[in-house]
Design a protein around this motif. Structure first.
Motif, PDB file in Angstrom:
ATOM      1  N   ARG A 120       0.835  -1.199   0.000  1.00  0.00           N
ATOM      2  CA  ARG A 120       0.000   0.000   0.000  1.00  0.00           C
ATOM      3  C   ARG A 120       0.872   1.252   0.000  1.00  0.00           C
ATOM      4  O   ARG A 120       0.551   2.238  -0.667  1.00  0.00           O
ATOM      5  CB  ARG A 120      -0.920  -0.021   1.209  1.00  0.00           C
ATOM      6  CG  ARG A 120      -2.014   1.032   1.193  1.00  0.00           C
ATOM      7  CD  ARG A 120      -3.129   0.674   2.154  1.00  0.00           C
ATOM      8  NE  ARG A 120      -2.630   0.385   3.500  1.00  0.00           N
ATOM      9  CZ  ARG A 120      -2.664  -0.819   4.060  1.00  0.00           C
ATOM     10  NH1 ARG A 120      -3.157  -1.844   3.422  1.00  0.00           N
ATOM     11  NH2 ARG A 120      -2.200  -0.996   5.285  1.00  0.00           N
ATOM     12  N   ALA A 121       1.987   1.213   0.730  1.00  0.00           N
ATOM     13  CA  ALA A 121       2.889   2.360   0.756  1.00  0.00           C
ATOM     14  C   ALA A 121       3.545   2.587  -0.602  1.00  0.00           C
ATOM     15  O   ALA A 121       3.761   3.728  -1.020  1.00  0.00           O
ATOM     16  CB  ALA A 121       3.964   2.149   1.827  1.00  0.00           C
ATOM     17  N   ALA A 122       3.864   1.498  -1.300  1.00  0.00           N
ATOM     18  CA  ALA A 122       4.528   1.625  -2.596  1.00  0.00           C
ATOM     19  C   ALA A 122       3.559   1.970  -3.712  1.00  0.00           C
ATOM     20  O   ALA A 122       3.802   2.883  -4.512  1.00  0.00           O
ATOM     21  CB  ALA A 122       5.257   0.319  -2.930  1.00  0.00           C
ATOM     22  N   SER A 123       2.446   1.260  -3.768  1.00  0.00           N
ATOM     23  CA  SER A 123       1.512   1.411  -4.885  1.00  0.00           C
ATOM     24  C   SER A 123       0.379   2.386  -4.614  1.00  0.00           C
ATOM     25  O   SER A 123      -0.286   2.840  -5.542  1.00  0.00           O
ATOM     26  CB  SER A 123       0.915   0.049  -5.256  1.00  0.00           C
ATOM     27  OG  SER A 123       1.932  -0.851  -5.614  1.00  0.00           O
ATOM     28  N   GLY A 124       0.137   2.691  -3.336  1.00  0.00           N
ATOM     29  CA  GLY A 124      -0.932   3.611  -2.994  1.00  0.00           C
ATOM     30  C   GLY A 124      -2.308   3.015  -3.207  1.00  0.00           C
ATOM     31  O   GLY A 124      -2.468   1.847  -3.540  1.00  0.00           O
ATOM     32  N   ASP A 125      -3.302   3.852  -2.998  1.00  0.00           N
ATOM     33  CA  ASP A 125      -4.687   3.410  -3.163  1.00  0.00           C
ATOM     34  C   ASP A 125      -5.505   4.612  -3.625  1.00  0.00           C
ATOM     35  O   ASP A 125      -6.456   5.037  -2.962  1.00  0.00           O
ATOM     36  CB  ASP A 125      -5.220   2.858  -1.843  1.00  0.00           C
ATOM     37  CG  ASP A 125      -6.355   1.864  -2.062  1.00  0.00           C
ATOM     38  OD1 ASP A 125      -6.675   1.594  -3.236  1.00  0.00           O
ATOM     39  OD2 ASP A 125      -6.908   1.368  -1.071  1.00  0.00           O
TER      40      ASP A 125
END
Length: 262
Positions: A120-125
C-alpha cells in the motif's frame, strides 16, 4: 452515471497530484539527483508505517503527522548531502533510500499484514482517496504554482526541499511512492527533451495519463498505482512523438514558404 460518481474524487485527486508534482519534477531534474525525491518519498512512507506501528494516529489535513516529520527529516539530510558531500551525493542519497526501505521492512516484519502495508505504501490506493488529503494537495499545488510564478528564486533555492518534503508527504499519502516518482519525472523528462520547460503542457499530459489509467484500472480491475505509472509513460511517449512530428511538419512548411518567397 451515479454508478461512477465515486470516481470523481480520485480523478480530482489525480489532477491535483499532477499540478503539484510536475513543476517540482523540473526542479528535481535541474538539480541533477533524480533519486533524492525517491529517498524523501520512501522516508515519508516510513513515517506513515512508524506512525501506525509506534505512535498515536495524529493526522494533519488527512496525512499522518509522523509522515511529515520523517519527510522533513529526510529533506534535511538531503540538504546536508548536497552541501557537504557533493562528490559522492548520489551514493549517499542511494544509501538514504535503502536505509529507509530497510527500516520500513523491519517495522512491519512482525505484522501478519505487513506485506499489504508495504504494498500500500509503494503502490498507494488512489481510487479510495480521502477528501481531506485531496483538498490539502490542491492547496499545496496552488502554493507551488504561485511560488513558481512570483518567487521562482525561492523554488530554486533553499526553500525547495522543505516545500518538496511537504508535497511528497501528501502525495505519498494519496497515491504511493511509485505514482509520486512517476508523476514527478516522466512528463518533465520526456516532454522536456522535446519542448524545454513547459510545465503547463507536461501537466496536461500527466493528467491525461492518470485519468486514462484510472479508467483502465476500473474496467480491467487491476491495481491503480502501477497502471498509472505504465499508462502515463505511454501517454508521454505518444505526446512526445506527436509533438516532434508536428514541429518537423511546421519546420518543413516554414522552409517551403521561405523557398517560395525567394
Amino acid at each position: 452515471m451515479n454508478a461512477y460518481e465515486w470516481l470523481i474524487l480520485p480523478a480530482v485527486g489525480s489532477a491535483m497530484l499532477c499540478l503539484l508534482l510536475v513543476p517540482l519534477g523540473y526542479q528535481v531534474i535541474a538539480r541533477g539527483v533524480i533519486f533524492a525525491d525517491l529517498a524523501i518519498a520512501q522516508w515519508a512512507s516510513l513515517g506513515t508505517l512508524a506512525g501506525l506501528a509506534l505512535l498515536p494516529a495524529y493526522a494533519l489535513a488527512g496525512a499522518p503527522l509522523s509522515s511529515l516529520i520523517f519527510a522533513l527529516l529526510a529533506s534535511g539530510v538531503v540538504h546536508l548531502i548536497f552541501r557537504r558531500l557533493g562528490d559522492a551525493k548520489e551514493a549517499w542519497i542511494g544509501l538514504l533510500y535503502v536505509v529507509g526501505a530497510s527500516f520500513a521492512v523491519l517495522l512491519v516484519s512482525g505484522d501478519p499484514h505487513g506485506a499489504q502495508a508495504l504494498q500500500r505504501a509503494a503502490s498507494g490506493d488512489l481510487l479510495w482517496a480521502g477528501r481531506p488529503v485531496v483538498v490539502a494537495t490542491a492547496m499545496l499545488a496552488t502554493l507551488v504554482w504561485m511560488l513558481g510564478r512570483w518567487r521562482s528564486a525561492w523554488m530554486s533555492g533553499v526553500a525547495f526541499l522543505p516545500v518538496f518534503a511537504v508535497a511528497v508527504t501528501y502525495s505519498v499519502s494519496l497515491a504511493g511512492i511509485y505514482v509520486v516518482f512517476a508523476t514527478l519525472i516522466i512528463t518533465p523528462l520526456i516532454l522536456g527533451a522535446c519542448l524545454g520547460e513547459r510545465p503547463a503542457l507536461a501537466v496536461c499530459c500527466a493528467i491525461a495519463g492518470h485519468l486514462a489509467a484510472i479508467g483502465c484500472s476500473v474496467v480491467w480491475d487491476v491495481p491503480a498505482g502501477p497502471t498509472i505509472v505504465v499508462v502515463t509513460l505511454a501517454m508521454a511517449l505518444i505526446w512526445f512523438l506527436a509533438l516532434r512530428g508536428l514541429a518537423a511538419q511546421n519546420l518543413r512548411a516554414l522552409r517551403a514558404k521561405s523557398g517560395g518567397s525567394q
